[in-house]
Design an enzyme around this catalytic site. Structure first.
Site, PDB file in Angstrom:
ATOM      1  N   ASP A 111       0.801  -1.175   0.191  1.00 24.24           N
ATOM      2  CA  ASP A 111      -0.012  -0.098  -0.220  1.00 24.24           C
ATOM      3  C   ASP A 111       0.776   1.174   0.074  1.00 24.24           C
ATOM      4  O   ASP A 111       1.413   1.525   0.830  1.00 24.24           O
ATOM      5  CB  ASP A 111      -0.826   0.024   1.229  1.00 24.24           C
ATOM      6  CG  ASP A 111      -2.056  -1.056   1.273  1.00 24.24           C
ATOM      7  OD1 ASP A 111      -2.210  -1.595   0.126  1.00 24.24           O
ATOM      8  OD2 ASP A 111      -2.504  -1.572   2.240  1.00 24.24           O
ATOM      9  N   ASP A 134     -13.686  -4.748  -2.527  1.00 21.20           N
ATOM     10  CA  ASP A 134     -13.613  -4.396  -0.846  1.00 21.20           C
ATOM     11  C   ASP A 134     -14.868  -4.640  -0.237  1.00 21.20           C
ATOM     12  O   ASP A 134     -15.580  -3.876  -0.566  1.00 21.20           O
ATOM     13  CB  ASP A 134     -12.981  -2.815  -0.722  1.00 21.20           C
ATOM     14  CG  ASP A 134     -11.593  -2.617  -1.231  1.00 21.20           C
ATOM     15  OD1 ASP A 134     -10.939  -3.734  -1.301  1.00 21.20           O
ATOM     16  OD2 ASP A 134     -11.430  -1.529  -1.352  1.00 21.20           O
TER      17      ASP A 134
END
Length: 279
Positions: free
Chosen positions: A11, A130
């Site tokens: 990330d 997600d």
């Protein structure tokens, strides 16, 4: 049987690798290019970069990172975050990545996936999902309204929710949508997606293990590969994601970034338990 893949995920925020819990409380985990080189040497099967801020002014930074990484790293590289156009995909592929991961733009315009697959091929189009558990008439199930396209009505999450299911989010986990995650996966496959990166928002960063029910539900509903993400904390969790979640690959961040586990010992453990991996 095809070998299962072990995929570290980086990330990236402001040019640095970060890791948090349920997408918040971020802490620094190093330089992305140095991390990529380390994982390449370790024998990772693939690597995923996610620009979690995905703001327009940071796009140049992520392109630079991709270019620098591609010069020295030869494992497949997937990049996601802030992809809004076919030109964005082209730029990332030209910078050296092999696949792109798309979430928010796919929700805004599902047919973007069709156009992307037609232009670049399904093999490089990864749809990121997600997903968050919703059961009963919960606050989490009161996300934003979505599409009035008749062809998309079957994926809209009906309220109230009377049984366990999953809704999806966009914008890095900040906005919930009234979309049934399992039906959404089927629709994305129909429109040309070549792979799914499936992240449990409930499990992300917790190290409590993947959401096996979610992973299995998606894996059994589609015929394209599913990458399990969110919650890996032990070797057994990785095994469970592959064996019981029926994923084609497992993604992890914290346990690899902070050197709690190595790629090598992960693969040796899985191999010993009968999971086909590339040693």
């Amino acid at each position: 049987m095809l070998a299962k893949r072990i995929i570290p995920c980086l990330d990236v925020k402001d040019g640095r690798v970060v890791k948090g819990v349920s997408f918040v409380n971020l802490r620094d985990a190093g330089d992305p290019v140095e991390n990529a080189l380390f994982y390449d040497e370790q024998g990772a099967d693939e690597l995923i970069f996610l620009d979690i801020t995905a703001s327009h002014e940071k796009r140049k930074i992520i392109l630079d990172i991709v270019e620098k990484t591609a010069e020295d790293v030869f494992m497949p590289l997937t990049v996601g975050g802030g992809i809004k156009s076919l030109d964005d995909i082209r730029d990332l592929l030209n910078a050296g990545c092999d696949k792109v991961s798309i979430n928010t733009t796919a929700v805004k315009d599902p047919y973007f996936i069709s156009r992307a697959a037609e232009r670049f091929g399904s093999q490089c189009i990864v749809v990121a999902i997600d997903a968050k558990r919703v059961a009963g008439n919960m606050d989490e199930a009161t996300g934003e309204a979505w599409s009035d396209d008749p062809a998309m009505q079957d994926v809209i999450l009906g309220l109230p929710v009377h049984e366990l299911t999953w809704a999806i989010s966009t914008h890095g986990g900040r906005k919930m949508k009234l979309i049934n995650a399992v039906r959404w996966a089927k629709k994305m496959e129909e429109l040309g997606a070549g792979e799914f990166m499936l992240t449990s928002m409930d499990k992300d960063g917790t190290k409590d293990g993947y959401d096996i029910e979610l992973t299995r539900a998606i894996s059994e509903s589609v015929s394209i590969p599913v990458i399990a993400s969110g919650g890996a904390g032990t070797l057994e969790h990785l095994y469970d994601g592959l064996a019981f979640g029926k994923a084609d690959a497992v993604l992890a961040a914290s346990i690899f970034h902070f050197r709690e586990l190595s790629i090598r010992e992960t693969k040796e453990y899985l191999h010993a338990r009968g999971i086909p991996v590339r040693l």
